[in-house]
Design an enzyme around this catalytic site. Structure first.
Site: not given
Ligand code: CS2
Ligand code: MG
Length: 403
Positions: A37, A122, A147, A159, A211, A213, A237, A263, A284, A313, A317, A340, A403
């Site tokens: 991504n 989600h 989640r 996020y 998450d 993140h 996460e 991930e 993950r 993960h 994407d 996921e 991010w």
């Molecule tokens: C996230 C994702 O799915 C998750 O746990 O961390 O949305 C992640 O931000 C994206 O895959 C980034 O491309």
């Molecule tokens: Mg994640």
């Protein structure tokens, strides 16, 4: 069974995907997911310019040797671009291996160890009430795990908030990265309230995930984990950026809330300490980004030695090919934890036709030979690449954050 053609297809049906297509001299076609991504064309170029020429003439059945050839032969090892390229070749070769004998890949991996692959929904919302209602919808449709992510009061954006009514959260957008603002204290004050409300309203009869993140320091992660202990989380996460694997010792000193990470990892060496010191509870890594089925299976087997379970993960994407590859591993390994799955934005289903289906909170593979995803190259041509970036995060004083 020699490889006679190798083609990389970049397409954007709702979002960008990179797909590797390998064809053998007896007409078997295998597919691999090479999507990274926000850096799609880096993997496309790595494959097209440096890998595909090496594949022509190779014996497609020599999956392990091809993996080692591409890993050791590059000299420059590891990293998301290299390992995603190798991952795409690996999954395409496993796809060919299954098609060559008319069996689904999981049967080449030792067969099914479970009836289906448990996934998590989600849930998200602009406030706590919206998020609780969204989580309830997932539970009503049979999900056993959810989640939760909600807009942090006082922040413009947060996020994980899905747009519209679809199931998929798509963070990439725009031809330049969006600048977002982050406030850790506001987040740490808010999440316990969110999680408490979810448990108060919906009870404890399902797995609850969140998450973070990559946004916390190790001590802040310990604070959050401790605050969430009464709510029996399935995991937090990416509590803190995990290049610093030893930092998880500090988190473990402060909380028994389970931790998931991986991930953004792409090799076993990224998580060797986390796993061997039992610093995490779920690993993950995504099959496409961690060198394919061959290498991800090694990571999962290492994790099994230390009581660490898997939690692959699987966002929007990761293409349906990448999701299906993960499902073949998930259904066959001993230490499966959870998968996921967000489904995919329309019109991805014009290009990809996956054989897996949803029922009762789980995904179920078809018994189609190979990975079990059909790819329509003509449809892919209808959706040319569009440059898109993931957002970046800054603190209120303007300094860069994660991010
Ligand atoms: C996230 C994702 O799915 C998750 O746990 O961390 O949305 C992640 O931000 C994206 O895959 C980034 O491309
Ligand atoms: Mg994640």
């Amino acid at each position: 069974m020699r490889i006679v053609d190798a083609e990389v297809i970049v397409t954007c049906p709702g979002r960008n995907y990179v797909t590797l297509e390998l064809t053998t001299d007896d007409g078997i076609v295998g597919y691999g997911d090479a999507t990274l991504n926000g850096r799609e064309l880096a993997v496309e170029a790595y494959l097209r310019e440096h890998v595909c020429p090496l594949l022509i003439g190779r014996d497609a059945s020599r999956i392990n040797d091809t993996w080692q050839y591409l890993y050791r032969g590059a000299y420059w090892r590891r990293g998301p671009v290299t390992m995603t390229a190798i991952g795409a070749v690996d999954v395409a070769l496993w796809d060919i291996a299954g098609k060559a004998v008319g069996r689904p890949v999981y049967q080449l991996l030792g067969g099914a160890a479970r009836d289906g692959v448990t996934i998590y929904g989600h849930a998200s919302g602009a406030d706590i009430a919206e998020t609780v209602a969204d989580a309830a919808r997932f539970l009503q449709s049979g999900y056993r795990a959810v989640r939760v992510q909600a807009k942090v009061p006082g922040l413009e954006s947060t996020y994980g908030l899905r747009a519209g009514t679809g199931l998929t959260y798509e963070p990439a957008g725009g031809d330049l990265p969006a600048d977002e603002v982050w406030d850790t204290e506001a987040y740490l004050d808010f999440v316990p309230k969110l999680v408490a409300a979810v448990r108060d309203e919906l009870g404890y009869g399902f797995h609850l995930l969140h998450d973070a993140h990559h946004r916390l320091t190790p001590l802040e992660a310990g604070r959050l984990g401790k605050a969430l202990e009464p709510y029996r989380m399935f995991w937090i996460e990416d509590a803190t950026p995990a290049e610093d694997q030893a930092a998880f010792r500090l988190i473990r000193q402060h909380t028994v809330t389970p931790l998931a990470v991986g991930e953004v990892f792409n090799t076993i060496w990224d998580c060797q300490q986390l796993i061997s010191e039992r610093l995490i509870d779920y690993i993950r890594t995504a099959v496409p980004h961690a060198g394919g089925i061959t290498h991800t299976r090694r990571i999962f087997d290492l994790a099994d030695l230390y009581g660490v379970r898997t939690g692959s993960h699987g966002p929007g994407d990761v293409s349906p090919i990448g999701i299906a590859a993960a499902l073949h591993l998930d259904v066959s390994i001993a230490n499966f934890g959870i998968q996921e799955y967000m489904s995919h934005l329309e019109p991805a289903n014009e290009v990809f036709t996956p054989g897996y289906r949803y029922a009762d909170g789980m995904l179920h593979l078809s018994d189609e030979p190979g990975i079990g995803v059909r790819f329509d190259k003509q449809a892919a041509k209808r959706y040319p690449y569009q440059r898109r970036y993931l957002p970046v995060n800054r603190l209120r004083d303007g300094s860069m954050h994660n991010w």
